[in-house]
Design a protein around this motif. Structure first.
Motif, mmCIF file in Angstrom:
data_model
loop_
_atom_site.group_PDB
_atom_site.id
_atom_site.type_symbol
_atom_site.label_atom_id
_atom_site.label_comp_id
_atom_site.label_asym_id
_atom_site.label_seq_id
_atom_site.Cartn_x
_atom_site.Cartn_y
_atom_site.Cartn_z
ATOM 1 N N ALA A 125 0.832 -1.209 0.000
ATOM 2 C CA ALA A 125 0.000 0.000 0.000
ATOM 3 C C ALA A 125 0.866 1.258 0.000
ATOM 4 N N THR A 126 0.288 2.337 -0.487
ATOM 5 C CA THR A 126 0.978 3.628 -0.502
ATOM 6 C C THR A 126 0.086 4.688 0.128
ATOM 7 N N VAL A 127 0.695 5.779 0.528
ATOM 8 C CA VAL A 127 -0.032 6.913 1.100
ATOM 9 C C VAL A 127 -0.153 7.978 0.034
ATOM 10 N N THR A 128 -1.355 8.445 -0.179
ATOM 11 C CA THR A 128 -1.559 9.536 -1.137
ATOM 12 C C THR A 128 -1.649 10.853 -0.367
ATOM 13 N N GLY A 129 -0.990 11.889 -0.888
ATOM 14 C CA GLY A 129 -1.001 13.180 -0.223
ATOM 15 C C GLY A 129 0.051 13.248 0.869
ATOM 16 N N THR A 130 0.058 14.313 1.596
ATOM 17 C CA THR A 130 1.025 14.508 2.685
ATOM 18 C C THR A 130 0.279 14.760 3.977
ATOM 19 N N GLY A 131 0.939 14.450 5.058
ATOM 20 C CA GLY A 131 0.336 14.663 6.366
ATOM 21 C C GLY A 131 0.303 16.131 6.739
ATOM 22 N N GLU A 132 -0.530 16.431 7.721
ATOM 23 C CA GLU A 132 -0.660 17.817 8.148
ATOM 24 C C GLU A 132 0.622 18.335 8.788
ATOM 25 N N ASP A 133 1.382 17.426 9.407
ATOM 26 C CA ASP A 133 2.595 17.893 10.083
ATOM 27 C C ASP A 133 3.776 18.014 9.137
ATOM 28 N N SER A 137 7.262 10.833 8.314
ATOM 29 C CA SER A 137 6.400 9.734 8.698
ATOM 30 C C SER A 137 5.044 9.796 8.005
ATOM 31 N N ALA A 138 4.613 10.980 7.589
ATOM 32 C CA ALA A 138 3.323 11.118 6.924
ATOM 33 C C ALA A 138 3.313 10.435 5.565
ATOM 34 N N ARG A 139 4.486 10.074 5.043
ATOM 35 C CA ARG A 139 4.558 9.422 3.737
ATOM 36 C C ARG A 139 4.358 7.913 3.825
ATOM 37 N N PHE A 140 4.195 7.372 5.029
ATOM 38 C CA PHE A 140 4.143 5.936 5.192
ATOM 39 C C PHE A 140 2.865 5.486 5.881
ATOM 40 N N THR A 141 2.389 4.305 5.486
ATOM 41 C CA THR A 141 1.259 3.693 6.164
ATOM 42 C C THR A 141 1.721 3.186 7.526
ATOM 43 N N ASP A 160 20.312 2.379 9.838
ATOM 44 C CA ASP A 160 19.741 3.668 10.228
ATOM 45 C C ASP A 160 18.408 3.845 9.516
ATOM 46 N N SER A 161 17.698 4.938 9.841
ATOM 47 C CA SER A 161 16.341 5.131 9.307
ATOM 48 C C SER A 161 16.344 5.290 7.791
ATOM 49 N N ARG A 162 17.361 5.928 7.225
ATOM 50 C CA ARG A 162 17.406 6.111 5.773
ATOM 51 C C ARG A 162 17.538 4.760 5.058
ATOM 52 N N GLU A 163 18.410 3.895 5.563
ATOM 53 C CA GLU A 163 18.551 2.561 4.964
ATOM 54 C C GLU A 163 17.269 1.757 5.118
ATOM 55 N N ALA A 164 16.631 1.882 6.274
ATOM 56 C CA ALA A 164 15.384 1.145 6.513
ATOM 57 C C ALA A 164 14.277 1.624 5.579
ATOM 58 N N ILE A 165 14.208 2.925 5.340
ATOM 59 C CA ILE A 165 13.197 3.468 4.427
ATOM 60 C C ILE A 165 13.435 2.975 3.010
ATOM 61 N N ALA A 166 14.693 2.965 2.570
ATOM 62 C CA ALA A 166 15.018 2.510 1.218
ATOM 63 C C ALA A 166 14.622 1.047 1.019
ATOM 64 N N LEU A 167 14.897 0.206 2.003
ATOM 65 C CA LEU A 167 14.533 -1.209 1.907
ATOM 66 C C LEU A 167 13.023 -1.394 1.897
ATOM 67 N N THR A 168 12.331 -0.626 2.731
ATOM 68 C CA THR A 168 10.870 -0.716 2.777
ATOM 69 C C THR A 168 10.256 -0.301 1.451
ATOM 70 N N GLN A 169 10.767 0.761 0.851
ATOM 71 C CA GLN A 169 10.251 1.224 -0.436
ATOM 72 C C GLN A 169 10.562 0.220 -1.553
ATOM 73 N N ALA A 170 11.739 -0.397 -1.501
ATOM 74 C CA ALA A 170 12.091 -1.388 -2.524
ATOM 75 C C ALA A 170 11.152 -2.593 -2.454
ATOM 76 N N ILE A 171 10.833 -3.034 -1.233
ATOM 77 C CA ILE A 171 9.894 -4.153 -1.092
ATOM 78 C C ILE A 171 8.507 -3.740 -1.568
ATOM 79 N N GLY A 172 8.107 -2.506 -1.260
ATOM 80 C CA GLY A 172 6.820 -2.013 -1.742
ATOM 81 C C GLY A 172 6.748 -1.990 -3.259
ATOM 82 N N ASP A 173 7.825 -1.573 -3.917
ATOM 83 C CA ASP A 173 7.868 -1.583 -5.380
ATOM 84 C C ASP A 173 7.795 -3.007 -5.933
#
Length: 346
Positions: A125-133, A137-141, A160-173
């Motif tokens: 799943a993906t998040v559409t739009g941006t969070g109010e803050d 973190s608003a970019r992620f489910t 670190d968080s950047r590496e974790a985000i990259a891996l999460t996005q790659a799995i999502g793709d």
């Protein structure tokens, strides 16, 4: 005209010819017997192997029947509870002990709660739009944020968080049906440059082993994640808080948080889970001091207290040969069925 009578052959010459013929016949017979013996030995060994394989499979399917019985008994026992739940204190979760077989060898089997693992297919799943803050973190489910925290909670890797985000996005793709690359993700343009080249699956994973094909997933990362993740059920169900391992408990955090709990906070939760046979309830878990003044609604939607999906790991030794069976079992009320099986020899 005078004809010379034919002189009879010398008796020694006749005996020599007979001996040669006899030796030839003996040699041919010996060659045939050796060939027949070789074929018989091969046929016998093949038949013996088939028999032992069938015998081993019969024992393993018996272990599956015993696991089914244990899950049905657990369901019946839960009916007497005010709030049915599945935890590590129940009969199905006890440590397995080898069962000796009458003709020698042994059989052993154990059940693991697949809903005590993170379901990778939630990352599609993906998040559409941006969070109010306006924060990252608003970019992620909630599921993606949970997995980002899980990757950072693996002590062996120290991501670190950047590496974790990259891996999460790659799995999502890898999971989503489109070919549009997410930020820090990877689609066909990345995989086509590999050796050998291949393409993203763009569908839900059928096995957690597919992780090994995803961009930036190293063997070390896969080994660390393998006991913590699953792809069952294919329609993801809540994570059972009573059977979740320490890194998964550490990944429970407030909405908007991309870092896991501290090791001390997670250890306190883990000790409560193991010493008390599970938490009193989901609400009791989320009322822990580690979650004070945090918004927990998003992560709450990922959590539960009961399970319907289990993994049976059974092993048998017959005639000094070991065989294994892995069965994904789905329990629906008192009905238990195997939805996937894999077997092998050791």
């Amino acid at each position: 005209m005078h004809c010379r009578p034919c002189e009879p052959r010398h008796p020694d010459a006749q005996r020599g010819v007979a001996l040669v013929v006899a030796l030839l016949v003996f040699g041919l017979s010996a060659a045939l017997l050796v060939a027949m013996q070789s074929e018989f030995t091969l046929f016998y060994q093949r038949g013996s192997n088939l028999f032992l394989a069938e015998q081993g499979h019969a024992y393993l399917r018996g272990a599956e029947e015993l696991a089914t019985l244990a899950l049905v008994m657990d369901h019946d026992a839960d009916q007497s509870r005010e709030q049915p739940r599945d935890d590590l204190g129940e009969f199905w979760a006890q440590q397995a002990t080898p069962y000796p077989l009458d003709e020698g060898g042994w059989l052993v089997g154990s059940l693991q709660d697949l809903q005590g693992r993170f379901n990778l297919n939630l990352l599609a799943a993906t998040v559409t739009g941006t969070g109010e803050d306006g924060t990252d973190s608003a970019r992620f489910t909630p599921a993606q944020a949970f997995f980002i925290r899980l990757l950072q909670a693996l002590p062996e890797l120290q991501l670190d968080s950047r590496e974790a985000i990259a891996l999460t996005q790659a799995i999502g793709d890898w999971l989503d049906p489109d070919t549009i690359t997410r930020p820090f993700g990877a689609e066909d343009d990345f995989y086509s440059g590999q050796s050998p080249p291949y393409r993203a699956a763009n569908r839900p994973m059928a096995s957690a082993s597919e992780l090994r094909a995803v961009a930036n997933v190293t063997p070390e990362l896969y080994r660390a994640l393998a006991p913590l993740v699953t792809v069952w059920p294919q329609t993801p169900a809540p994570l059972n808080i009573h059977t979740a391992a320490l890194p998964l408990l550490r990944s429970i955090n407030g909405d908007g948080e991309l870092v896991p709990l501290s090791e001390m906070e997670a250890e306190a939760l883990f000790q409560r889970q193991r010493s008390e046979g599970g938490f009193a309830s989901l609400d009791a878990l989320l009322e822990a001091p580690a979650f004070a003044d945090k918004n927990m609604e998003g992560v709450r939607s990922l959590l539960g207290e009961s399970s319907s999906w289990f993994l049976l790991t059974a092993e048998v030794e017959v005639a000094d040969r070991n065989m294994r069976l892995y069965s994904v079992l789905h329990r629906d009320e008192r009905t238990v069925r195997a939805v996937a099986r894999a077997s092998g020899s050791l």
